[in-house]
Scaffold this active site. Sequence first.
Site, short mmCIF file in Angstrom:
data_model
loop_
_atom_site.label_atom_id
_atom_site.label_comp_id
_atom_site.label_asym_id
_atom_site.label_seq_id
_atom_site.Cartn_x
_atom_site.Cartn_y
_atom_site.Cartn_z
N TRP A 14 -0.30 -8.51 -6.23
CA TRP A 14 0.30 -9.11 -7.44
C TRP A 14 0.62 -8.06 -8.51
O TRP A 14 1.28 -8.37 -9.49
CB TRP A 14 -0.65 -10.16 -8.02
CG TRP A 14 -0.62 -11.47 -7.29
CD1 TRP A 14 0.20 -11.81 -6.25
CD2 TRP A 14 -1.45 -12.62 -7.53
NE1 TRP A 14 -0.06 -13.11 -5.85
CE2 TRP A 14 -1.08 -13.61 -6.62
CE3 TRP A 14 -2.48 -12.88 -8.44
CZ2 TRP A 14 -1.69 -14.87 -6.60
CZ3 TRP A 14 -3.09 -14.13 -8.41
CH2 TRP A 14 -2.70 -15.11 -7.50
N LYS A 15 0.09 -6.86 -8.35
CA LYS A 15 0.28 -5.82 -9.38
C LYS A 15 -0.17 -6.37 -10.73
O LYS A 15 -1.11 -7.15 -10.78
CB LYS A 15 1.74 -5.34 -9.37
CG LYS A 15 2.19 -4.94 -7.96
CD LYS A 15 3.46 -4.18 -7.91
CE LYS A 15 3.78 -3.83 -6.45
NZ LYS A 15 4.93 -2.96 -6.31
N HIS A 99 -2.27 3.32 -3.93
CA HIS A 99 -0.91 2.78 -4.07
C HIS A 99 -0.03 3.81 -4.78
O HIS A 99 -0.50 4.51 -5.69
CB HIS A 99 -0.95 1.47 -4.85
CG HIS A 99 0.36 0.74 -4.80
ND1 HIS A 99 1.42 1.11 -5.59
CD2 HIS A 99 0.79 -0.28 -4.03
CE1 HIS A 99 2.44 0.32 -5.30
NE2 HIS A 99 2.09 -0.53 -4.37
N GLU A 101 2.12 3.54 -6.99
CA GLU A 101 2.22 3.39 -8.46
C GLU A 101 1.02 4.04 -9.14
O GLU A 101 1.15 4.62 -10.22
CB GLU A 101 2.35 1.91 -8.81
CG GLU A 101 3.75 1.39 -8.50
CD GLU A 101 3.85 -0.09 -8.19
OE1 GLU A 101 2.90 -0.84 -8.48
OE2 GLU A 101 4.89 -0.50 -7.65
N GLU A 171 4.21 2.50 2.86
CA GLU A 171 5.08 2.00 1.80
C GLU A 171 6.03 3.11 1.33
O GLU A 171 5.66 3.91 0.46
CB GLU A 171 4.23 1.51 0.61
CG GLU A 171 3.32 0.37 0.96
CD GLU A 171 3.05 -0.53 -0.24
OE1 GLU A 171 3.19 -1.75 -0.09
OE2 GLU A 171 2.73 -0.01 -1.32
N GLY A 238 4.58 -7.15 -2.54
CA GLY A 238 4.53 -7.24 -4.00
C GLY A 238 5.27 -8.46 -4.49
O GLY A 238 4.74 -9.58 -4.52
N GLY A 239 6.53 -8.27 -4.86
CA GLY A 239 7.33 -9.33 -5.47
C GLY A 239 7.26 -10.68 -4.78
O GLY A 239 7.07 -11.71 -5.42
P1 PGA Z 1 7.35 -4.94 -3.23
O1 PGA Z 1 5.97 -4.14 -3.48
O2 PGA Z 1 7.09 -5.89 -2.11
O3 PGA Z 1 7.59 -5.66 -4.55
O4 PGA Z 1 8.39 -3.94 -2.92
C1 PGA Z 1 5.19 -3.72 -2.41
C2 PGA Z 1 4.01 -2.93 -2.91
O5 PGA Z 1 4.18 -2.12 -3.83
O6 PGA Z 1 2.88 -3.08 -2.40
#
Ligand code: PGA
Length: 255
Positions: A14-15, A99, A101, A171, A238-239
């Site tokens: 979910w970030k 991750h 990010e 990823e 994610g999204g």
């Molecule tokens: P995304 O993110 O599906 O929104 O591209 C994946 C993730 O960063 O784990």
Amino acid sequence: MNKALRAAVIAGNWKMNKTADEAKAFTEELRLILPAAEDVTVVLCAPFTALYPLAEGLKGTSVAVGAQNMHYAASGAYTGEISADMLRNLGVEYVILGHSERRAMFAEDDVLVNKKIRTALDKGLRPIVCVGETDEQREAGITDCFIAQEVIRALGGVSPEELSQVIFAYEPIWAIGTGKTATADEANRVCGEIRAVIAKLYGEEKAQTVSILYGGSMKPSNAAELLSKEHVDGGLIGGASLQVADFAALVEAAR
Ligand code: PGA
């Protein structure tokens, strides 16, 4: 996926989205439509503040709860940080580590990621370890050696027994949140490379049992093709994990 050899995993990330109340509402909706999928490991990785309502709301379902980060120390003077014991105490079973990010925006490097993996394993949390190349690295043709290095460093000090608790997620950074997806063949090729590195470290038989997920704009419309590939054992999403219907559709695709 090769369900005969290893677990299929659908993990939502979910970030920094959803309040505690929104997490609770999500579980209520998810309970109504989640397909029965005994042969798929389903995990939702939420912000720290949503973990408790998520764990409560998912009680009695087969969906496990994951965090998106943690500190490597057991406890102490680390203002603002969260320990593995704190997560375990809430019923958390998984934790996303490394991750991209966090690597890019919070200066997490391979050494720190390895420390966190070590702690997670010591404390009984299953790490979902993220690796992946930037667009520049891909253009330069160094994807495989960059990822091999990330995998080798992540697994420093991890015993063969502990390896069975580790999940990898490939990823490609250029595919995260961008709507661009690696082709299924490319995702499969790199997941296969990750498995080959693990095989060199732990032997072929062990490597065949490790679940390696793909992440980067995976969604209901492209999941089936990605998941049809031998080395893609699931998704880190994610999204598309933010909407109940999409998340349920991804679980369905992995059945
Ligand atoms: P995304 O993110 O599906 O929104 O591209 C994946 C993730 O960063 O784990």
